[in-house]
Scaffold this motif. Structure first.
Motif, PDB file in Angstrom:
ATOM      1  N   LEU A   1      11.066  -0.685  -4.812  1.00 37.00           N
ATOM      2  CA  LEU A   1      11.516  -0.388  -6.170  1.00 37.00           C
ATOM      3  C   LEU A   1      10.602   0.641  -6.836  1.00 37.00           C
ATOM      4  O   LEU A   1      11.084   1.567  -7.496  1.00 37.00           O
ATOM      5  N   ALA A   2       9.291   0.499  -6.659  1.00 33.99           N
ATOM      6  CA  ALA A   2       8.343   1.450  -7.258  1.00 33.99           C
ATOM      7  C   ALA A   2       8.597   2.863  -6.752  1.00 33.99           C
ATOM      8  O   ALA A   2       8.657   3.816  -7.539  1.00 33.99           O
ATOM      9  N   LEU A   3       8.758   3.000  -5.450  1.00 36.93           N
ATOM     10  CA  LEU A   3       8.982   4.328  -4.875  1.00 36.93           C
ATOM     11  C   LEU A   3      10.329   4.901  -5.311  1.00 36.93           C
ATOM     12  O   LEU A   3      10.450   6.094  -5.582  1.00 36.93           O
ATOM     13  N   GLU A   4      11.318   4.031  -5.403  1.00 36.87           N
ATOM     14  CA  GLU A   4      12.651   4.439  -5.854  1.00 36.87           C
ATOM     15  C   GLU A   4      12.608   4.911  -7.312  1.00 36.87           C
ATOM     16  O   GLU A   4      13.118   5.990  -7.634  1.00 36.87           O
ATOM     17  N   LEU A   5      12.012   4.122  -8.182  1.00 33.15           N
ATOM     18  CA  LEU A   5      11.925   4.491  -9.596  1.00 33.15           C
ATOM     19  C   LEU A   5      11.098   5.754  -9.791  1.00 33.15           C
ATOM     20  O   LEU A   5      11.393   6.567 -10.673  1.00 33.15           O
TER      21      LEU A   5
ATOM     22  N   SER B   1      18.393   5.572  -2.166  1.00 29.69           N
ATOM     23  CA  SER B   1      18.115   5.871  -0.759  1.00 29.69           C
ATOM     24  C   SER B   1      16.614   5.788  -0.460  1.00 29.69           C
ATOM     25  O   SER B   1      16.225   5.439   0.657  1.00 29.69           O
ATOM     26  N   ILE B   2      15.775   6.069  -1.464  1.00 21.43           N
ATOM     27  CA  ILE B   2      14.319   5.952  -1.290  1.00 21.43           C
ATOM     28  C   ILE B   2      13.961   4.483  -1.076  1.00 21.43           C
ATOM     29  O   ILE B   2      13.214   4.138  -0.152  1.00 21.43           O
ATOM     30  N   GLY B   3      14.477   3.619  -1.923  1.00 22.49           N
ATOM     31  CA  GLY B   3      14.226   2.182  -1.779  1.00 22.49           C
ATOM     32  C   GLY B   3      14.786   1.646  -0.477  1.00 22.49           C
ATOM     33  O   GLY B   3      14.132   0.851   0.206  1.00 22.49           O
TER      34      GLY B   3
ATOM     35  N   GLU C   1       0.812  -1.211   0.000  1.00 19.87           N
ATOM     36  CA  GLU C   1       0.000   0.000   0.000  1.00 19.87           C
ATOM     37  C   GLU C   1       0.849   1.267   0.000  1.00 19.87           C
ATOM     38  O   GLU C   1       0.419   2.305  -0.508  1.00 19.87           O
ATOM     39  N   ARG C   2       2.057   1.186   0.503  1.00 18.09           N
ATOM     40  CA  ARG C   2       2.938   2.352   0.552  1.00 18.09           C
ATOM     41  C   ARG C   2       3.309   2.852  -0.846  1.00 18.09           C
ATOM     42  O   ARG C   2       3.653   4.016  -1.009  1.00 18.09           O
ATOM     43  N   ALA C   3       3.219   1.977  -1.854  1.00 19.93           N
ATOM     44  CA  ALA C   3       3.541   2.380  -3.233  1.00 19.93           C
ATOM     45  C   ALA C   3       2.306   2.490  -4.116  1.00 19.93           C
ATOM     46  O   ALA C   3       2.423   2.826  -5.289  1.00 19.93           O
ATOM     47  N   LEU C   4       1.148   2.246  -3.570  1.00 17.24           N
ATOM     48  CA  LEU C   4      -0.071   2.246  -4.374  1.00 17.24           C
ATOM     49  C   LEU C   4      -0.303   3.573  -5.090  1.00 17.24           C
ATOM     50  O   LEU C   4      -0.747   3.603  -6.237  1.00 17.24           O
ATOM     51  N   SER C   5       0.044   4.671  -4.451  1.00 18.10           N
ATOM     52  CA  SER C   5      -0.161   5.990  -5.078  1.00 18.10           C
ATOM     53  C   SER C   5       0.661   6.131  -6.362  1.00 18.10           C
ATOM     54  O   SER C   5       0.267   6.873  -7.268  1.00 18.10           O
ATOM     55  N   VAL C   6       1.780   5.437  -6.456  1.00 17.98           N
ATOM     56  CA  VAL C   6       2.603   5.490  -7.672  1.00 17.98           C
ATOM     57  C   VAL C   6       1.800   4.929  -8.842  1.00 17.98           C
ATOM     58  O   VAL C   6       1.779   5.518  -9.925  1.00 17.98           O
ATOM     59  N   TYR C   7       1.136   3.802  -8.619  1.00 19.83           N
ATOM     60  CA  TYR C   7       0.316   3.226  -9.687  1.00 19.83           C
ATOM     61  C   TYR C   7      -0.895   4.103  -9.969  1.00 19.83           C
ATOM     62  O   TYR C   7      -1.220   4.366 -11.128  1.00 19.83           O
ATOM     63  N   GLU C   8      -1.561   4.545  -8.932  1.00 20.99           N
ATOM     64  CA  GLU C   8      -2.793   5.313  -9.124  1.00 20.99           C
ATOM     65  C   GLU C   8      -2.538   6.676  -9.766  1.00 20.99           C
ATOM     66  O   GLU C   8      -3.404   7.196 -10.455  1.00 20.99           O
ATOM     67  N   LYS C   9      -1.368   7.223  -9.576  1.00 23.94           N
ATOM     68  CA  LYS C   9      -0.998   8.461 -10.272  1.00 23.94           C
ATOM     69  C   LYS C   9      -0.840   8.184 -11.766  1.00 23.94           C
ATOM     70  O   LYS C   9      -1.228   8.992 -12.604  1.00 23.94           O
ATOM     71  N   TYR C  10      -0.312   7.012 -12.084  1.00 25.68           N
ATOM     72  CA  TYR C  10      -0.097   6.614 -13.473  1.00 25.68           C
ATOM     73  C   TYR C  10      -1.426   6.250 -14.158  1.00 25.68           C
ATOM     74  O   TYR C  10      -1.668   6.645 -15.283  1.00 25.68           O
ATOM     75  N   ALA C  11      -2.242   5.471 -13.480  1.00 31.14           N
ATOM     76  CA  ALA C  11      -3.501   4.978 -14.055  1.00 31.14           C
ATOM     77  C   ALA C  11      -4.626   5.212 -13.052  1.00 31.14           C
ATOM     78  O   ALA C  11      -5.104   4.283 -12.417  1.00 31.14           O
ATOM     79  N   HIS C  12      -4.995   6.465 -12.917  1.00 29.83           N
ATOM     80  CA  HIS C  12      -5.907   6.862 -11.850  1.00 29.83           C
ATOM     81  C   HIS C  12      -7.297   6.226 -11.921  1.00 29.83           C
ATOM     82  O   HIS C  12      -8.008   6.197 -10.934  1.00 29.83           O
TER      83      HIS C  12
END
Length: 184
Positions: A119-123, A130-132, A27-38
């Motif tokens: 990895l999602a948050l890092e990319l 350092s993010i990853g 769930e910590r990286a879910l916003s990365v996907y939802e920003k891409y494909a809201h």
């Protein structure tokens, strides 16, 4: 000499603990996907599904379908960060189906959700390691004794060639080596 896999005891309550932690990590990286494909809620639905299981729900074919749908979302994403976030959700949902088999491939059900999330948050931040690394620390700090016990039944992962494999290796080794204050 070939390594023979063996089975071990795995309680449903342990799988629920794994599912809860995996959902927290993904769930910590879910916003990365939802920003891409809201407008695509497949990864969110997978996380919601594993949360229902972790909260006492049944392991159903629907949960397996939710996991597969999140994996489909990952394959369809042309953004590597979004794809990794969707894979984290798919692996979190599939953690309910971890086999009690002492096989290194089964460790992906455990270390995969936090590794893909990291990895999602890092990319998403331009590949800043350092993010990853920060996400790996978060995952280790929040792992439960039940999750650790499952992982300890399986062979340790080896260092890999890719960043993802190395994140998995770091999570695996850190969980195995973590000092558990309540055990002292």
């Amino acid at each position: 000499m070939a390594h023979e896999s063996r089975y071990f005891s795995l309680r449903l309550e342990s799988l629920r603990a794994l599912g809860s932690w995996a959902a927290d990590c993904a769930e910590r990286a879910l916003s990365v996907y939802e920003k891409y494909a809201h407008s695509d809620f497949r990864p969110r639905a997978a996380i919601e599904g594993i949360r229902m299981f972790a909260g006492g729900g049944k392991r159903t074919a629907q949960l397996r379908s939710l996991a597969l749908s999140a994996f489909s979302a990952a394959r369809e994403a042309d953004d590597p960060a979004a794809a990794a976030a969707a894979r984290a959700a798919g692996l979190a949902a599939s953690s309910a189906y971890t086999h009690p088999l002492a096989d290194v491939q089964q460790t992906k059900h455990i270390v995969g959700p936090p590794a893909y999330s990291a990895l999602a948050l890092e990319l998403n931040q331009g590949g800043d390691h350092s993010i990853g690394d920060h996400e790996v620390i978060w995952a280790i700090e929040h792992v439960t004794p039940e999750v650790r016990e499952i992982l300890l039944q399986m062979p340790a992962r080896e260092i890999g060639r890719t960043r993802l494999e190395n994140i998995m290796y770091k999570i695996d080794g850190s969980i195995r080596g973590r000092h558990w204050l309540h055990d002292a």
